[in-house]
Design an enzyme around this catalytic site. Structure first.
Site, PDB file in Angstrom:
ATOM      1  N   GLU A 137     -21.956  22.811 -10.488  1.00  0.00           N
ATOM      2  CA  GLU A 137     -20.764  22.166 -11.025  1.00  0.00           C
ATOM      3  C   GLU A 137     -19.786  23.225 -11.525  1.00  0.00           C
ATOM      4  O   GLU A 137     -18.576  23.070 -11.419  1.00  0.00           O
ATOM      5  CB  GLU A 137     -21.130  21.208 -12.162  1.00  0.00           C
ATOM      6  CG  GLU A 137     -19.943  20.462 -12.733  1.00  0.00           C
ATOM      7  CD  GLU A 137     -20.341  19.315 -13.638  1.00  0.00           C
ATOM      8  OE1 GLU A 137     -19.570  19.011 -14.574  1.00  0.00           O
ATOM      9  OE2 GLU A 137     -21.407  18.708 -13.427  1.00  0.00           O
ATOM     10  N   SER A 143     -21.661  22.201 -18.336  1.00  0.00           N
ATOM     11  CA  SER A 143     -22.740  21.746 -17.445  1.00  0.00           C
ATOM     12  C   SER A 143     -22.776  22.594 -16.186  1.00  0.00           C
ATOM     13  O   SER A 143     -21.766  22.732 -15.490  1.00  0.00           O
ATOM     14  CB  SER A 143     -22.538  20.279 -17.082  1.00  0.00           C
ATOM     15  OG  SER A 143     -22.634  19.461 -18.227  1.00  0.00           O
ATOM     16  N   ARG A 154     -17.012  15.009  -9.286  1.00  0.00           N
ATOM     17  CA  ARG A 154     -16.580  16.366  -9.634  1.00  0.00           C
ATOM     18  C   ARG A 154     -15.889  17.081  -8.471  1.00  0.00           C
ATOM     19  O   ARG A 154     -16.033  18.279  -8.278  1.00  0.00           O
ATOM     20  CB  ARG A 154     -17.765  17.197 -10.131  1.00  0.00           C
ATOM     21  CG  ARG A 154     -18.484  16.606 -11.324  1.00  0.00           C
ATOM     22  CD  ARG A 154     -17.582  16.544 -12.553  1.00  0.00           C
ATOM     23  NE  ARG A 154     -18.295  15.927 -13.664  1.00  0.00           N
ATOM     24  CZ  ARG A 154     -18.229  14.623 -13.970  1.00  0.00           C
ATOM     25  NH1 ARG A 154     -17.478  13.796 -13.262  1.00  0.00           N
ATOM     26  NH2 ARG A 154     -18.907  14.134 -14.976  1.00  0.00           N
TER      27      ARG A 154
END
Length: 320
Positions: free
Chosen positions: A313, A243, A194
């Site tokens: 995230e 998320s 990520r």
């Protein structure tokens, strides 16, 4: 990005250059064909439906318009690209500088030879995966499960269901803060989980993705499976941001949040989803401070319970 100190670059005041209509603006608007809006509310553009305004919102007419605008801006203000706003908390004080939002001119997807898809930076994951399906290109079905645009996928190495953008990206076209258009091979982005090495202020305007030969019916069935799995497991019909925390190596963030007793935890109008513990939701009257504060409380409780410090995230941008 969540550690970036915007205050070092901007004092929070709108720029004072004169532009058309005697409205203060960051550059001269002469010849700029896109929409440049001062003090533009961003809450309606992000999934949480919270947060303040952008000092400036620029929606370029096309690539040349974007390049000209950033050339004139010449790096003198922070620039942030905004896609579908699905993975972002815009803080209540708003975003300093310029927010760039890519429209229809950047949302095209076209199948090329050798099972390559050429995608605009503003194209959605659903459009990319559907175009791949129709062209018999497999390997991109996972993009059906990521709410967002190609520009965001490329910057954050978006992923789902065991695959990520690093697995399929050939290269991308990026407009740098000074207006220069460059093509970056995937290796230059130095992808990790990520995260990419894409410079701050750079705007992804196109990307080429590599697929493999596939049967459209089988590709469509896999996309349907992904869509069903998301519907059953995630609070998609709420004001959420996807998320919240990265999965620690060898574990799942939702499991750690659940084990710490945080499922359903509330702060103001924000709540940890009862359906999926790694999602925060706006129950109706949350502020961005509620949502971010709840996330920090979850991190604190998880660390106290398991010794794991979860990493965000979701991007958190702007002034508190």
């Amino acid at each position: 990005m969540d550690q970036f100190d915007w205050a070092e670059l901007d004092d929070g005041m709108a720029p004072d250059c004169a532009v058309e209509g005697a409205v203060a603006g960051p550059v001269s608007a002469e010849g700029i064909r896109g929409a440049l809006t001062p003090n533009a509310p961003l809450a309606k553009l992000v999934w949480f439906k919270t947060g303040g305004a952008a000092d400036w919102l620029f929606e370029p007419a096309d690539l040349d318009d974007l390049r000209e605008f950033l050339l004139r801006l010449d790096g003198n203000l922070p620039v942030m690209a905004l896609g579908l706003g699905s993975n972002m908390i815009v803080r209540d004080g708003g975003v300093p500088g310029v927010v760039v939002r890519l429209g229809k001119a950047f949302a095209k997807v076209e199948a090329k030879g050798d099972h390559v898809l050429e995608c605009g930076g503003g194209a959605s994951g659903i459009l990319v995966s559907s175009t791949a399906r129709d062209a018999g290109i497999a390997g991109l079905e996972f993009l059906r499960g990521i709410p967002g645009t190609v520009g965001g996928f490329v910057r954050m190495n978006g992923g789902a269901y065991g695959r990520e953008v690093a697995d399929v990206l050939i290269d991308c076209d990026v407009v740098m803060p000074g207006g220069e258009l460059v093509r970056l091979p995937a290796a230059d982005l130095r992808y990790t989980y990520r995260h990419s090495a894409l410079p701050e202020g750079a705007v992804v305007v196109a990307a080429r993705l590599q697929g493999t030969p596939g049967d459209p019916a089988e590709i469509g069935a896999e996309m349907d499976r992904i869509a069903k799995a998301r519907e059953e497991s995630q609070p998609l019909r709420t004001k959420t941001g996807g998320s919240t925390f990265k999965n620690p190596e060898g574990d799942k963030a939702w499991r750690l949040v659940d084990a710490a007793g945080c499922r359903g935890l509330r702060m103001g109008g924000a709540q940890v989803s009862e359906k999926h513990a790694n999602f925060l939701i706006n129950t109706g009257d949350a502020t961005s401070a509620d949502i971010e504060g709840l996330g920090e409380e979850v991190r604190r409780r998880v660390y106290a319970h398991s010794g794991v410090m979860l990493e965000w995230e979701i991007q958190r941008v702007g002034r508190p």
